[in-house]
Design a protein around this motif. Sequence first.
Motif, PDB file in Angstrom:
ATOM      1  N   PHE A 158       1.122  -1.513  -0.401  1.00  9.82           N
ATOM      2  CA  PHE A 158      -0.366   0.001   0.085  1.00  9.82           C
ATOM      3  C   PHE A 158       1.048   1.034  -0.163  1.00  9.82           C
ATOM      4  CE2 PHE A 158      -3.883  -2.743   2.600  1.00  9.82           C
ATOM      5  CZ  PHE A 158      -3.656  -3.361   1.289  1.00  9.82           C
ATOM      6  N   ASP A 159       0.638   2.169  -0.853  1.00  9.56           N
ATOM      7  CA  ASP A 159       1.165   3.489  -1.205  1.00  9.56           C
ATOM      8  C   ASP A 159       2.468   3.735  -0.520  1.00  9.56           C
ATOM      9  OD1 ASP A 159      -1.392   4.333  -1.026  1.00  9.56           O
ATOM     10  OD2 ASP A 159      -1.105   4.103   1.332  1.00  9.56           O
ATOM     11  N   VAL A 160       3.063   2.624  -1.814  1.00 12.96           N
ATOM     12  CA  VAL A 160       4.315   2.689  -2.006  1.00 12.96           C
ATOM     13  C   VAL A 160       4.680   3.334  -3.167  1.00 12.96           C
ATOM     14  CG1 VAL A 160       6.741   1.398  -1.807  1.00 12.96           C
ATOM     15  CG2 VAL A 160       4.858   0.676  -0.286  1.00 12.96           C
ATOM     16  N   GLU A 161       5.646   4.033  -3.385  1.00 13.65           N
ATOM     17  CA  GLU A 161       5.767   4.974  -4.190  1.00 13.65           C
ATOM     18  C   GLU A 161       6.253   4.168  -5.768  1.00 13.65           C
ATOM     19  OE1 GLU A 161       7.916   8.744  -6.636  1.00 13.65           O
ATOM     20  OE2 GLU A 161       7.881   8.506  -4.303  1.00 13.65           O
ATOM     21  N   GLY A 162       5.881   3.648  -7.128  1.00 12.80           N
ATOM     22  CA  GLY A 162       6.730   2.571  -7.412  1.00 12.80           C
ATOM     23  C   GLY A 162       6.760   1.301  -7.559  1.00 12.80           C
ATOM     24  N   MET A 163       5.378   0.899  -6.513  1.00 14.37           N
ATOM     25  CA  MET A 163       5.696  -0.474  -6.374  1.00 14.37           C
ATOM     26  C   MET A 163       4.090  -0.483  -5.987  1.00 14.37           C
ATOM     27  SD  MET A 163       8.388  -1.403  -3.829  1.00 14.37           S
ATOM     28  CE  MET A 163       7.656  -3.710  -3.843  1.00 14.37           C
ATOM     29  N   TYR A 236       2.087  -8.496  13.148  1.00 12.16           N
ATOM     30  CA  TYR A 236       3.276  -7.124  12.998  1.00 12.16           C
ATOM     31  C   TYR A 236       2.727  -6.910  11.432  1.00 12.16           C
ATOM     32  CZ  TYR A 236       7.110  -4.817  12.742  1.00 12.16           C
ATOM     33  OH  TYR A 236       8.177  -3.739  12.143  1.00 12.16           O
ATOM     34  N   LYS A 237       2.483  -6.103  11.592  1.00 16.55           N
ATOM     35  CA  LYS A 237       2.292  -5.283  10.347  1.00 16.55           C
ATOM     36  C   LYS A 237       3.339  -4.196   9.607  1.00 16.55           C
ATOM     37  CE  LYS A 237      -2.055  -4.245  11.463  1.00 16.55           C
ATOM     38  NZ  LYS A 237      -3.486  -3.423  11.628  1.00 16.55           N
ATOM     39  N   GLY A 238       4.341  -4.083  10.865  1.00 12.04           N
ATOM     40  CA  GLY A 238       5.266  -2.543  10.321  1.00 12.04           C
ATOM     41  C   GLY A 238       4.742  -0.926  10.068  1.00 12.04           C
ATOM     42  N   SER A 239       5.795  -0.138   9.748  1.00 11.62           N
ATOM     43  CA  SER A 239       5.350   0.868  10.278  1.00 11.62           C
ATOM     44  C   SER A 239       4.585   1.325   9.286  1.00 11.62           C
ATOM     45  CB  SER A 239       6.917   1.763  10.412  1.00 11.62           C
ATOM     46  OG  SER A 239       7.812   1.580   9.055  1.00 11.62           O
ATOM     47  N   HIS A 241       2.023  -0.320   7.607  1.00 12.85           N
ATOM     48  CA  HIS A 241       0.896  -1.447   7.215  1.00 12.85           C
ATOM     49  C   HIS A 241       1.885  -2.136   5.564  1.00 12.85           C
ATOM     50  CE1 HIS A 241      -2.458  -0.799   9.656  1.00 12.85           C
ATOM     51  NE2 HIS A 241      -1.359  -0.123  10.208  1.00 12.85           N
ATOM     52  N   ASN A 242       2.888  -2.406   5.512  1.00  9.76           N
ATOM     53  CA  ASN A 242       3.576  -3.260   4.475  1.00  9.76           C
ATOM     54  C   ASN A 242       4.498  -4.551   4.813  1.00  9.76           C
ATOM     55  OD1 ASN A 242       2.305  -1.368   2.161  1.00  9.76           O
ATOM     56  ND2 ASN A 242       3.740  -0.473   3.032  1.00  9.76           N
ATOM     57  N   ALA A 243       4.574  -4.220   6.286  1.00 16.99           N
ATOM     58  CA  ALA A 243       5.641  -5.722   6.329  1.00 16.99           C
ATOM     59  C   ALA A 243       5.050  -6.873   5.396  1.00 16.99           C
ATOM     60  CB  ALA A 243       5.656  -5.577   8.115  1.00 16.99           C
ATOM     61  N   GLY A 244       6.080  -7.910   5.688  1.00 22.26           N
ATOM     62  CA  GLY A 244       5.804  -8.691   4.577  1.00 22.26           C
ATOM     63  C   GLY A 244       6.044  -8.920   3.764  1.00 22.26           C
ATOM     64  N   GLU A 245       6.105  -7.817   3.197  1.00 21.26           N
ATOM     65  CA  GLU A 245       5.902  -7.885   1.272  1.00 21.26           C
ATOM     66  C   GLU A 245       7.534  -8.043   0.577  1.00 21.26           C
ATOM     67  OE1 GLU A 245       4.505  -7.106  -0.977  1.00 21.26           O
ATOM     68  OE2 GLU A 245       2.672  -6.503  -0.080  1.00 21.26           O
ATOM     69  N   ILE A 246       7.706  -9.865   1.082  1.00 21.86           N
ATOM     70  CA  ILE A 246       8.950 -10.088   0.485  1.00 21.86           C
ATOM     71  C   ILE A 246       8.981 -10.549  -0.848  1.00 21.86           C
ATOM     72  CG2 ILE A 246       9.213 -11.590   3.406  1.00 21.86           C
ATOM     73  CD1 ILE A 246       8.148 -13.846   1.731  1.00 21.86           C
ATOM     74  N   GLY A 247       8.020 -10.549  -1.476  1.00 20.36           N
ATOM     75  CA  GLY A 247       7.905 -10.973  -2.871  1.00 20.36           C
ATOM     76  C   GLY A 247       8.931  -9.755  -3.624  1.00 20.36           C
ATOM     77  N   HIS A 248       9.409  -9.072  -3.112  1.00 16.75           N
ATOM     78  CA  HIS A 248      10.540  -8.354  -3.828  1.00 16.75           C
ATOM     79  C   HIS A 248      11.593  -8.509  -2.887  1.00 16.75           C
ATOM     80  CE1 HIS A 248       7.217  -6.657  -6.032  1.00 16.75           C
ATOM     81  NE2 HIS A 248       6.657  -6.598  -5.370  1.00 16.75           N
ATOM     82  N   MET A 249      11.834  -9.030  -2.752  1.00 14.02           N
ATOM     83  CA  MET A 249      13.828  -9.775  -1.732  1.00 14.02           C
ATOM     84  C   MET A 249      13.879 -10.216  -3.039  1.00 14.02           C
ATOM     85  SD  MET A 249      14.125 -12.212   1.673  1.00 14.02           S
ATOM     86  CE  MET A 249      12.752 -12.927   0.996  1.00 14.02           C
TER      87      MET A 249
END
Length: 401
Positions: A158-163, A236-239, A241-249
């Motif tokens: 959510f709300d990540v520029e370019g992603m 745990y959702k992160g600062s 709410h995007n914690a866990g977006e490991i698809g882009h690791m």
Amino acid sequence: MTLRKAIAGTNLEQAKSHNRRVVIEAIRTNGALSRAAIARLTALSTQTISNIVEELEREQLLSAQATLKGARGQPAVPYSINPDGGYSIGLQLDHQLAVGVITDLSGTVRARIERPVDRPTPAQAMPLLATIGGDLMRKFRFDRNRLLGIGMAMPGPFDVEGMTSVGPTALPGWQDFPVAEELQRLTGIPVTVENDATAAAIGERLYGVARNLSSFVYLFIGTGLGAGLFLDGHLYKGSRHNAGEIGHMIVKPGGLECGCGKRGCLERYVSLRAAYECLEIPDPDHASPELLQALLANGDSLEAWVAQAIDPLRQAINMLELALDPETVVLGGFMPVGVIELLASRLDPLYLSVSSTSARTVPRVLVGAAGKDTSVLGAAALPIFSETNPQFDVLQKPHSA
């Protein structure tokens, strides 16, 4: 001088809210319990338990069961979650489907509706989602005062520029769109929005294989790949709410090009989209997960994709174990269960990590139980989860510094 936000204190009202959740969680995970058993499990006083149980029974969230004959004294009355004590609507939006369900407190689906979509914009999706919500309530009649709210799951981040709105795994036009506010305006019902991986993790925690686990990672294999994180019983959702977006690791530096602009991202190897492209399935933008299940059922080989996916998946599990030390990693999502089971069967030997111990009581990897409706069941669980899961942040007074 800029002041940092201080840690908030607590007061009786927040403590009461927390204790209610602790009681509900004890019954949810253990089944019907007497007041004495709840007191032993929660370390709360007998009087506190009596007050909470009486309040929850008045609200019809708990119901008394047949008494248990003890060795001495009055028979103990066990209490269980009342399935009809509350209902919630779950909505799930993805690239090709909008799905809605109504569930009760036990997670039983009372009504289900799905509608086809094609990478919808907000202008296309929001009226449709509101209509699905109304149709569900007409399909299953219930006391509207028992409706806890609407939960909605959709692809992140959510709300990540370019992603957020680029690439084949993203939905277009959703950058900065106020999803919860608009859907609440259209329906008049409170709305909670989560990414699909987090919603699915909540569903798995409430109703699935993670029911009795306090720390686990849910790997959501959909058009892309994400993770929902439970750590010490807390989501745990992160600062942002995007914690866990490991698809882009990045798992293969310089590897396959990703829509986010990088190369070698995990979801370019482990996802529905990756499988469609590797297996050269026509029109991957509109391919269905059932195509993979049909190939598997017909004896057609998925080996080309499995061979491509398995080592990146091992790497991801290894990194998650080393970083978070979970009890297990759960595999689920839109990927057909049979295909997920095939992947899971090929994971051994997993890489050495902090999870490599003979003292384990839970396998390092489990296959989720929710099936293809995992995210919409998780979405329906969102309003229920907010009412039942212990949340230590409710012990903090709302304040501003």
